[in-house]
Motif scaffolding. Structure first.
Motif, PDB file in Angstrom:
ATOM      1  N   GLU A  92       0.851  -1.189   0.000  1.00  0.00           N
ATOM      2  CA  GLU A  92       0.000   0.000   0.000  1.00  0.00           C
ATOM      3  C   GLU A  92       0.885   1.238   0.000  1.00  0.00           C
ATOM      4  O   GLU A  92       1.764   1.400   0.864  1.00  0.00           O
ATOM      5  N   VAL A  93       0.656   2.117  -0.974  1.00  0.00           N
ATOM      6  CA  VAL A  93       1.468   3.325  -1.110  1.00  0.00           C
ATOM      7  C   VAL A  93       0.559   4.493  -1.460  1.00  0.00           C
ATOM      8  O   VAL A  93      -0.564   4.319  -1.973  1.00  0.00           O
ATOM      9  N   ARG A  94       1.075   5.674  -1.178  1.00  0.00           N
ATOM     10  CA  ARG A  94       0.427   6.903  -1.621  1.00  0.00           C
ATOM     11  C   ARG A  94       1.179   7.420  -2.846  1.00  0.00           C
ATOM     12  O   ARG A  94       2.414   7.561  -2.810  1.00  0.00           O
ATOM     13  N   LEU A  95       0.448   7.700  -3.938  1.00  0.00           N
ATOM     14  CA  LEU A  95       1.054   8.062  -5.222  1.00  0.00           C
ATOM     15  C   LEU A  95       0.738   9.513  -5.567  1.00  0.00           C
ATOM     16  O   LEU A  95      -0.380   9.995  -5.362  1.00  0.00           O
ATOM     17  N   ARG A  96       1.747  10.160  -6.145  1.00  0.00           N
ATOM     18  CA  ARG A  96       1.550  11.511  -6.676  1.00  0.00           C
ATOM     19  C   ARG A  96       2.523  11.721  -7.839  1.00  0.00           C
ATOM     20  O   ARG A  96       3.666  11.261  -7.771  1.00  0.00           O
ATOM     21  N   ALA A  97       2.050  12.411  -8.881  1.00  0.00           N
ATOM     22  CA  ALA A  97       2.883  12.633 -10.082  1.00  0.00           C
ATOM     23  C   ALA A  97       3.126  14.126 -10.269  1.00  0.00           C
ATOM     24  O   ALA A  97       2.249  14.949 -10.012  1.00  0.00           O
ATOM     25  N   TYR A  98       4.332  14.452 -10.758  1.00  0.00           N
ATOM     26  CA  TYR A  98       4.721  15.828 -11.023  1.00  0.00           C
ATOM     27  C   TYR A  98       5.174  15.945 -12.485  1.00  0.00           C
ATOM     28  O   TYR A  98       5.810  15.017 -13.016  1.00  0.00           O
ATOM     29  N   PRO A  99       4.895  17.089 -13.120  1.00  0.00           N
ATOM     30  CA  PRO A  99       5.443  17.296 -14.477  1.00  0.00           C
ATOM     31  C   PRO A  99       6.961  17.296 -14.436  1.00  0.00           C
ATOM     32  O   PRO A  99       7.565  17.793 -13.485  1.00  0.00           O
ATOM     33  N   TRP A 100       7.563  16.758 -15.492  1.00  0.00           N
ATOM     34  CA  TRP A 100       9.019  16.612 -15.524  1.00  0.00           C
ATOM     35  C   TRP A 100       9.499  16.810 -16.956  1.00  0.00           C
ATOM     36  O   TRP A 100       8.708  16.819 -17.898  1.00  0.00           O
ATOM     37  N   VAL A 101      10.756  16.997 -17.138  1.00  0.00           N
ATOM     38  CA  VAL A 101      11.362  17.092 -18.463  1.00  0.00           C
ATOM     39  C   VAL A 101      12.743  16.467 -18.374  1.00  0.00           C
ATOM     40  O   VAL A 101      13.483  16.682 -17.409  1.00  0.00           O
ATOM     41  N   ASP A 102      13.090  15.627 -19.345  1.00  0.00           N
ATOM     42  CA  ASP A 102      14.406  14.998 -19.303  1.00  0.00           C
ATOM     43  C   ASP A 102      15.448  15.910 -19.940  1.00  0.00           C
ATOM     44  O   ASP A 102      15.146  17.031 -20.362  1.00  0.00           O
ATOM     45  N   GLY A 103      16.655  15.431 -20.026  1.00  0.00           N
ATOM     46  CA  GLY A 103      17.747  16.250 -20.540  1.00  0.00           C
ATOM     47  C   GLY A 103      17.617  16.608 -21.998  1.00  0.00           C
ATOM     48  O   GLY A 103      18.303  17.517 -22.470  1.00  0.00           O
ATOM     49  N   GLU A 104      16.773  15.927 -22.740  1.00  0.00           N
ATOM     50  CA  GLU A 104      16.574  16.225 -24.156  1.00  0.00           C
ATOM     51  C   GLU A 104      15.320  17.046 -24.392  1.00  0.00           C
ATOM     52  O   GLU A 104      14.882  17.208 -25.536  1.00  0.00           O
ATOM     53  N   GLY A 105      14.716  17.545 -23.338  1.00  0.00           N
ATOM     54  CA  GLY A 105      13.566  18.418 -23.479  1.00  0.00           C
ATOM     55  C   GLY A 105      12.241  17.714 -23.681  1.00  0.00           C
ATOM     56  O   GLY A 105      11.255  18.348 -24.019  1.00  0.00           O
ATOM     57  N   ARG A 106      12.188  16.402 -23.440  1.00  0.00           N
ATOM     58  CA  ARG A 106      10.938  15.664 -23.640  1.00  0.00           C
ATOM     59  C   ARG A 106      10.120  15.673 -22.346  1.00  0.00           C
ATOM     60  O   ARG A 106      10.656  15.517 -21.255  1.00  0.00           O
ATOM     61  N   TRP A 219       6.581  29.134 -25.625  1.00  0.00           N
ATOM     62  CA  TRP A 219       6.420  28.245 -24.483  1.00  0.00           C
ATOM     63  C   TRP A 219       5.201  27.364 -24.686  1.00  0.00           C
ATOM     64  O   TRP A 219       4.152  27.819 -25.149  1.00  0.00           O
ATOM     65  N   SER A 220       5.369  26.096 -24.300  1.00  0.00           N
ATOM     66  CA  SER A 220       4.236  25.170 -24.268  1.00  0.00           C
ATOM     67  C   SER A 220       3.716  25.139 -22.836  1.00  0.00           C
ATOM     68  O   SER A 220       4.409  24.690 -21.918  1.00  0.00           O
ATOM     69  N   ILE A 221       2.487  25.622 -22.636  1.00  0.00           N
ATOM     70  CA  ILE A 221       1.899  25.773 -21.311  1.00  0.00           C
ATOM     71  C   ILE A 221       0.886  24.651 -21.073  1.00  0.00           C
ATOM     72  O   ILE A 221       0.055  24.366 -21.948  1.00  0.00           O
ATOM     73  N   SER A 239       2.486  24.426 -15.687  1.00  0.00           N
ATOM     74  CA  SER A 239       3.861  24.063 -16.056  1.00  0.00           C
ATOM     75  C   SER A 239       4.156  24.611 -17.441  1.00  0.00           C
ATOM     76  O   SER A 239       3.256  24.812 -18.261  1.00  0.00           O
ATOM     77  N   ALA A 240       5.426  24.864 -17.717  1.00  0.00           N
ATOM     78  CA  ALA A 240       5.846  25.460 -18.995  1.00  0.00           C
ATOM     79  C   ALA A 240       7.107  24.770 -19.487  1.00  0.00           C
ATOM     80  O   ALA A 240       7.990  24.434 -18.689  1.00  0.00           O
ATOM     81  N   ILE A 241       7.160  24.565 -20.782  1.00  0.00           N
ATOM     82  CA  ILE A 241       8.349  24.004 -21.444  1.00  0.00           C
ATOM     83  C   ILE A 241       8.764  24.967 -22.538  1.00  0.00           C
ATOM     84  O   ILE A 241       7.939  25.368 -23.373  1.00  0.00           O
ATOM     85  N   ASP A 242      10.036  25.355 -22.548  1.00  0.00           N
ATOM     86  CA  ASP A 242      10.563  26.256 -23.569  1.00  0.00           C
ATOM     87  C   ASP A 242      10.746  25.478 -24.877  1.00  0.00           C
ATOM     88  O   ASP A 242      11.605  24.598 -24.975  1.00  0.00           O
ATOM     89  N   GLN A 246      12.496  24.386 -31.052  1.00  0.00           N
ATOM     90  CA  GLN A 246      11.643  23.538 -31.897  1.00  0.00           C
ATOM     91  C   GLN A 246      10.736  24.385 -32.783  1.00  0.00           C
ATOM     92  O   GLN A 246      10.516  24.072 -33.953  1.00  0.00           O
ATOM     93  N   HIS A 247      10.215  25.477 -32.212  1.00  0.00           N
ATOM     94  CA  HIS A 247       9.327  26.356 -32.991  1.00  0.00           C
ATOM     95  C   HIS A 247      10.100  27.017 -34.132  1.00  0.00           C
ATOM     96  O   HIS A 247       9.612  27.079 -35.274  1.00  0.00           O
ATOM     97  N   LEU A 248      11.307  27.514 -33.845  1.00  0.00           N
ATOM     98  CA  LEU A 248      12.101  28.143 -34.892  1.00  0.00           C
ATOM     99  C   LEU A 248      12.483  27.134 -35.976  1.00  0.00           C
ATOM    100  O   LEU A 248      12.467  27.465 -37.170  1.00  0.00           O
ATOM    101  N   ALA A 249      12.822  25.925 -35.561  1.00  0.00           N
ATOM    102  CA  ALA A 249      13.155  24.900 -36.551  1.00  0.00           C
ATOM    103  C   ALA A 249      11.961  24.596 -37.438  1.00  0.00           C
ATOM    104  O   ALA A 249      12.094  24.426 -38.661  1.00  0.00           O
ATOM    105  N   ARG A 250      10.781  24.544 -36.834  1.00  0.00           N
ATOM    106  CA  ARG A 250       9.575  24.284 -37.631  1.00  0.00           C
ATOM    107  C   ARG A 250       9.291  25.453 -38.575  1.00  0.00           C
ATOM    108  O   ARG A 250       8.895  25.255 -39.726  1.00  0.00           O
ATOM    109  N   GLU A 251       9.503  26.689 -38.090  1.00  0.00           N
ATOM    110  CA  GLU A 251       9.287  27.848 -38.953  1.00  0.00           C
ATOM    111  C   GLU A 251      10.271  27.846 -40.119  1.00  0.00           C
ATOM    112  O   GLU A 251       9.904  28.161 -41.256  1.00  0.00           O
ATOM    113  N   ARG A 252      11.534  27.493 -39.845  1.00  0.00           N
ATOM    114  CA  ARG A 252      12.510  27.444 -40.926  1.00  0.00           C
ATOM    115  C   ARG A 252      12.144  26.376 -41.959  1.00  0.00           C
ATOM    116  O   ARG A 252      12.266  26.583 -43.158  1.00  0.00           O
TER     117      ARG A 252
END
Length: 816
Positions: A92-106, A219-221, A239-242, A246-252
């Motif tokens: 039996e455990v209590r669970l909670r999740a938090y937004p996260w981002v790895d080193g590659e921005g995922r 920013w992705s909000i 939460s926000a991810i810069d 990716q946006h500039l690459a897509r625009e190019r």
């Protein structure tokens, strides 16, 4: 696997290494990271946990409660669940999740599993668990903030504090509109209110600055509800991810795709350059100019770029400001670039360059170009790129890109993008230049091969038009001609060579010359087309190559042509025609009724194998013949049948002149940019009455020659052509004598008064006389020599039942 916080038991940044069980899961719920605490709590080593769905790992298939609990946690809700241990037991455990981002921005979720809250006597352990959770949240490098139901800040992660430039204490109790600048704050606030009302998570993107001193970014909000044990949304997690890169690459990438699809659509040099300027302005630069070598506009092959001072012609320019206030020249004007300036060096070396206006190169340019320096100062230009337009190892011009409204200067990535755009635009410009040069060459060739002026003749009043195609395939091989024939007749010709380009134009010229040559022999229309078809077939066989052979027709396609040949006789008032795969002529009576001649067309020239039938009909004086190519009546919007019906309706309208009819037909029947060449030849027929023609039947007796001379003398006196009597009597005497001596009866003499005096002698023999030089003691052989000396021209016209020898005598002083 590289995570935002290493899940290693030796990590120094975890507040309590033994207590928390941490797992990182991706957006699909698959385990991507596993801590030593999770291994101790559940018994699974990292190699057995990573890569497996979280619900399957903990036994969601053993009961629905477990799966529902895991889904609730991944949705952002805190819950308590019984999870399967590796040995089969339940934990039996209590669970909670938090937004996260790895080193590659995922984007990831950090799931924290802790034992349930202990009873009051275990207060110390409870405080330790809370301290661990607070430490995990506080050290989260992802910008995360928690707001209460009044939209006031409660918590802020380390990433949020770093991006916003404020401490958690400074932001506590502030509204989002007090924390974020406009217009970002309005979008986030609107989303927070909707999430509180609906309880549904929202994700969107915003663009701008998160603080005044920060650079503009994208920013992705994500706004998620945080629910209490009763399931009600009491708090909000933002939460926000810069995602700026990716946006500039897509625009190019989008810009490059637009460059590939939207530049070079018209094969016009100026328009192609303008398409490049229109795409770049506003998306990469604030002001763009495109200058090309002046030789491109004069039909001269470009050469490798010179060194020193260069003069280029402005091809296009565009600005984000209305009216192009930065422009110093208009399209079409010449622009001088002094030596050693960035554009001059770019043209000489073919290499792009990136500059700030404080660079020595720009300062030196400003010193020798005061007008341009004033423009840079006036509009506050701070960044410049010089891009070569280089194609097929030759630099065709230079594009200059400026920034003054956008605060960010150009970067090396922008320079690489601009170079790629310049390379693609240069190929399109070079293609347009080559097409324009080839089209002008073909058009010049075609104009030189078409009749520059219509030969003088009395059989018909004529008018003509020709409009070349405006397509990438180039010009076609349409042609028309008016050929005076013997006996005051006239031949009207139109034709169309299959294919486009220089070869089609050259083929058209050869066919027109061949038609004129065969017309001089006075062949009937059907026989003329037969001879022309044989000629085309022989030429095609001699020049056949795999490149000119059509897979469908198995013949060289650029040596196939259609042709319509019509002969009008103003004396007999009859038209004789034959067609080789060509539409019939339209016949308009003086009363205004329109019909198409009932010609049965044979196959196009070059196919061979079938005869060409001749069609005859009477043509009243003042009638109209309309000969045309299929480009006038057939197009993408209508077929040949409907095109002929439209032509009939327009020909029924009264018109002041043939020129007006030509203009009206081309204006109403043809589109602005025709897909095929169109040729039109109109002829209003004339007729010779009895006052212009005289005919005598002569007996096959040498004594009839004197009577013929006397009759001709009397007629010329009645026509007031006494000055021509001596020459005419001599010509008639020789021609009648030749017919009586060497021909066969019946013999007929005919005089026609037109632009010249035409003398014709008919006999039923098919033997044609030939001009030869008589020897000293020959008694004959000098008659035709005299005729050739005194007549303007002479010849023989064959018929089914005999031949006609004719000669034209000049009339003095324009007596006609």
């Amino acid at each position: 696997m590289r995570d935002a916080i290493p899940l290693d038991s030796d990590a120094d940044d975890l507040p309590d290494r033994a207590a928390p069980a941490l797992a990182v899961v991706d957006t699909q719920g698959v385990v991507a990271g596993w801590s030593p605490g999770a291994e101790r709590l559940f018994g699974y080593p990292p190699r057995a946990a990573i890569g497996r769905p979280l619900d399957r790992l903990f036994g969601a298939d053993a009961g629905t409660d477990t799966g529902a609990a895991i889904r609730a946690v991944l949705d952002g809700r805190e819950t308590t669940a019984l999870l399967r241990h590796r040995d089969g037991g339940r934990v039996e455990v209590r669970l909670r999740a938090y937004p996260w981002v790895d080193g590659e921005g995922r984007a990831r979720r950090l799931v924290v599993a802790t034992p349930p809250r202990p009873p009051p006597e275990a207060g110390r352990a409870t405080e330790a668990g809370r301290a661990t959770e607070d430490a995990v949240f506080a050290q989260c490098r992802l910008p995360v903030m928690v707001f209460d139901s009044a939209l006031r800040a409660v918590r802020a992660s380390a990433g949020a504090r770093r991006e916003l430039g404020r401490s958690e204490e400074e932001m506590a109790g502030l509204l989002v509109t007090d924390i974020l600048p406009s217009p970002i704050c309005r979008d986030v606030e609107d989303s927070m209110r909707r999430v509180l009302r609906t309880g549904e998570t929202e994700q969107f993107r915003v663009r701008g600055r998160v603080r005044p001193a920060a650079p503009e970014g994208v920013w992705s909000i994500t706004v998620s509800p945080l629910r209490d044990p009763g399931g009600r949304a009491r708090h909000l997690e933002v939460s926000a991810i810069d995602v700026t890169e990716q946006h500039l690459a897509r625009e190019r990438l989008t810009l490059l795709n637009d460059v590939s699809t939207r530049i070079g659509t018209t094969l016009d040099v100026m328009r192609t350059a303008q398409e490049m300027a229109d795409l770049v302005a506003g998306r990469l630069a604030d002001f763009v100019t495109v200058d090309l070598l002046d030789s491109l506009f004069r039909g001269i092959e470009p050469r490798p770029s010179p060194t020193g001072s260069v003069t280029l012609r402005r091809a296009a320019q565009q600005s984000v400001l209305s009216g192009l206030p930065e422009a110093l020249y208009r399209p079409g004007d010449l622009d001088d670039y002094p030596p050693s300036t960035p554009p001059a060096r770019c043209l000489a070396t073919g290499e792009a360059s990136l500059h700030r206006t404080i660079d020595p190169a720009i300062r030196a340019w400003a010193r020798v170009d005061a007008v341009r320096a004033r423009m840079l100062r006036t509009f506050g230009v701070h960044s410049v790129m010089v891009i070569p337009l280089r194609a097929r190892a030759v630099t065709l011009g230079v594009a200059l890109l400026f920034r003054h409204l956008r605060e960010e200067p150009f970067t090396e990535d922008d320079l690489m993008l601009a170079e790629e755009i310049g390379a693609r635009a240069a190929v399109a410009v070079d293609n347009a230049r080559r097409y324009t040069l080839e089209r002008e060459t073909a058009l010049g060739l075609q104009r030189s091969l078409l009749p520059r002026r219509i030969a003088t003749q009395e059989a018909a009043e004529v008018a003509h038009r020709y409009l070349p195609a405006r397509t990438r395939a180039g010009l076609g091989g349409d042609w028309y001609d008016v050929i005076p024939l013997s006996g005051a007749r006239v031949a009207l010709v139109v034709g169309d060579v299959v294919g486009h380009g220089l070869r089609a134009s050259a083929t058209m010229g050869r066919l027109r010359t061949a038609v004129r040559t065969l017309a001089d022999v006075d062949l009937p229309p059907g026989e003329l087309l037969t001879q022309l078809d044989d000629l085309v077939t022989h030429v095609a066989s001699a020049e056949e190559t795999p490149a000119t052979r059509s897979a469908d027709l198995d013949v060289p396609t650029d040596l196939i042509a259609t042709c319509l040949y019509v002969v009008h006789d103003p004396v007999s008032r009859r038209c004789t025609a034959a067609a080789a795969g060509h539409p019939p002529p339209a016949v308009v009576t003086p009363a205004g009724t329109v019909d198409f001649a009932g010609i049965r067309p044979g196959p196009p020239l070059g196919l061979g194998g079938l005869p060409f039938e001749t069609c005859e009909w009477d043509m009243p004086p003042g009638g109209l013949l309309a000969l045309f190519t299929d480009g006038l009546v057939q197009g993408t919007r209508h077929d040949l049948g409907s095109g002929l019906a439209r032509l009939r309706r327009y020909l029924e309208r009264p018109a002041d002149s043939l020129e007006a009819i030509c203009d009206d037909l081309f204006r109403t029947l043809l589109p602005t940019r025709p897909q095929d060449d169109a040729a039109l030849l109109l002829a209003r027929t004339r007729a010779f009455d009895g006052d212009h023609v005289a005919t005598w039947d002569l007996p096959p007796d040498p004594a009839a020659v004197a009577d013929a001379r006397a009759e001709v003398a009397a007629l010329l006196e009645a026509w007031h052509l006494e000055d021509t009597a001596f020459t005419a009597e001599l010509v008639v005497s020789e021609l009648v004598t030749n017919a009586i001596r060497y021909g066969q009866p019946p013999v007929q003499l005919r005089l026609i008064r037109g632009g010249t005096l035409i003398c014709e002698v008919y006999d039923s023999s098919g033997t044609a006389p030939h001009l030869r030089r008589a020897r000293t003691f020959d008694e004959g052989g000098r008659g035709l020599l005299l005729v050739a000396q005194f007549a303007r021209r002479w010849g023989t016209r064959h018929r089914v039942d005999g031949k006609t020898i004719w000669a034209e005598v000049e009339l003095p002083g324009g007596a006609a």
